[in-house]
Scaffold this active site. Structure first.
Site, PDB file in Angstrom:
ATOM      1  N   ASP A  67      38.622  31.894  37.625  1.00 43.97           N
ATOM      2  CA  ASP A  67      37.878  32.526  36.392  1.00 43.97           C
ATOM      3  C   ASP A  67      38.815  32.465  35.062  1.00 43.97           C
ATOM      4  OD1 ASP A  67      40.069  34.171  37.225  1.00 43.97           O
ATOM      5  OD2 ASP A  67      38.749  35.733  37.796  1.00 43.97           O
ATOM      6  N   ASN A 136      39.068  47.544  42.725  1.00 47.33           N
ATOM      7  CA  ASN A 136      37.987  47.754  42.943  1.00 47.33           C
ATOM      8  C   ASN A 136      37.089  46.823  43.758  1.00 47.33           C
ATOM      9  OD1 ASN A 136      37.562  45.585  41.321  1.00 47.33           O
ATOM     10  ND2 ASN A 136      36.107  46.443  39.798  1.00 47.33           N
ATOM     11  N   HIS A 138      36.840  43.552  43.388  1.00 49.59           N
ATOM     12  CA  HIS A 138      36.401  42.171  42.858  1.00 49.59           C
ATOM     13  C   HIS A 138      37.216  41.048  43.392  1.00 49.59           C
ATOM     14  CE1 HIS A 138      39.035  42.311  38.900  1.00 49.59           C
ATOM     15  NE2 HIS A 138      39.641  41.832  39.889  1.00 49.59           N
ATOM     16  N   GLU A 143      32.559  41.470  40.199  1.00 50.76           N
ATOM     17  CA  GLU A 143      32.789  42.913  40.006  1.00 50.76           C
ATOM     18  C   GLU A 143      31.596  43.666  41.025  1.00 50.76           C
ATOM     19  OE1 GLU A 143      35.435  43.744  39.003  1.00 50.76           O
ATOM     20  OE2 GLU A 143      35.306  43.714  36.735  1.00 50.76           O
TER      21      GLU A 143
HETATM   22  P1  PGA Z   1      46.336  41.717  40.137  1.00 50.34           P
HETATM   23  O1  PGA Z   1      44.767  41.226  40.032  1.00 50.34           O
HETATM   24  O2  PGA Z   1      46.967  40.347  41.157  1.00 50.34           O
HETATM   25  O3  PGA Z   1      46.798  41.718  38.760  1.00 50.34           O
HETATM   26  O4  PGA Z   1      46.485  42.837  41.073  1.00 50.34           O
HETATM   27  C1  PGA Z   1      44.017  40.821  41.210  1.00 50.34           C
HETATM   28  C2  PGA Z   1      42.676  40.568  40.803  1.00 50.34           C
HETATM   29  O5  PGA Z   1      42.221  41.353  39.713  1.00 50.34           O
HETATM   30  O6  PGA Z   1      42.040  39.753  41.348  1.00 50.34           O
END
Ligand code: PGA
Length: 240
Positions: A67, A136, A138, A143
């Site tokens: 992404d 969450n 995702h 999302e």
């Molecule tokens: P993080 O993010 O590794 O900074 O916890 C993971 C994600 O949002 O996929």
């Protein structure tokens, strides 16, 4: 689905780096799907060190990132291109032409999504997809929503994700509210997936996966339907 239990972040990073290293040793022209975020930083550091020591080579490897914020300029120090360049691209012998990341400067996000999908397909698909997971649930920027999208697409970030990512910005208002992301269909087509999970704030969504129900409220539960997924989780995430 296989689970590898790790005592902490460092052990998780080491195991993940070993899996990626063995993938590119066994198939030097591997197609890797790569994530950003805090979680994979340790893994990228170890991979960079292995490459500098001559233990592995990225010379024939192709990468597709999951992404990118949208819109954003590549040279912006908050872009995922900038993050990847700092943590991996500039530290290993990847060929610039083999690096792929959704174009945060594309004028037409829909066309950019179609271009990105077509390129992954033309390369024969992703051999090993590395994933993190948002608090969450995702994966990429897919999302929680009432419908999940298959291909690469533009999406709005939820408040929960903006909150989670605010730690990387001077203030919450600076967090971009939109991004380009691989879709769930792209991720599910990867031949093999590893998901890195670290920290107490991930334990709720991790447990939801272990409950075995696939829901749109936790997009990562979709991985329950993939034939070859390994979750590498530390004690904090497992015991939250
Ligand atoms: P993080 O993010 O590794 O900074 O916890 C993971 C994600 O949002 O996929």
């Amino acid at each position: 689905m296989k689970l590898i239990r790790c005592k902490d972040y460092d052990e998780m990073s080491q195991i993940a780096a070993n899996i990626v290293a063995s993938q590119i040793t066994l198939k030097p022209d591997s197609i890797l799907g790569l994530p950003t975020g805090g979680t994979p930083v340790g893994m990228y550091k170890i991979l960079s060190e292995k490459c500098a020591a001559g233990e592995i080579s990225f010379e024939e490897v192709t990468t597709f990132n999951l992404d990118e914020y949208y819109p954003i300029k590549r040279e912006n120090d908050q872009s995922y291109w900038y993050f990847m360049n700092k943590n991996l691209y500039s530290r290993v012998n990847l060929r610039p032409e083999n690096i792929n990341i959704p174009n945060g400067e594309a004028s037409d996000p829909q066309k950019e999504g179609a271009r990105y999908d077509a390129k992954i397909e033309a390369m024969g698909g992703i051999d090993l997809q590395v994933l993190g997971i948002g608090p969450n649930g995702h994966i990429g920027f897919n999302e929680p929503d009432c419908c999940l999208i298959a291909g690469t697409h533009q999406t709005s970030l939820t408040d929960a994700t903006i909150d989670a990512n605010a730690r990387f910005f001077a203030k919450r208002e600076d967090v971009p509210t939109s991004a380009l992301t691989l879709g769930l269909g792209n991720i599910m087509k990867a031949k093999r997936i590893i998901m890195l999970v670290s920290g107490k704030n991930k334990s709720k969504v991790l447990n939801q996966i272990f409950e075995g129900k696939v829901t749109c409220e936790n997009p990562a539960t979709m991985l329950l339907m993939h034939p070859c997924v390994t979750i590498i989780a530390d004690e904090d995430a497992l015991n939250g």
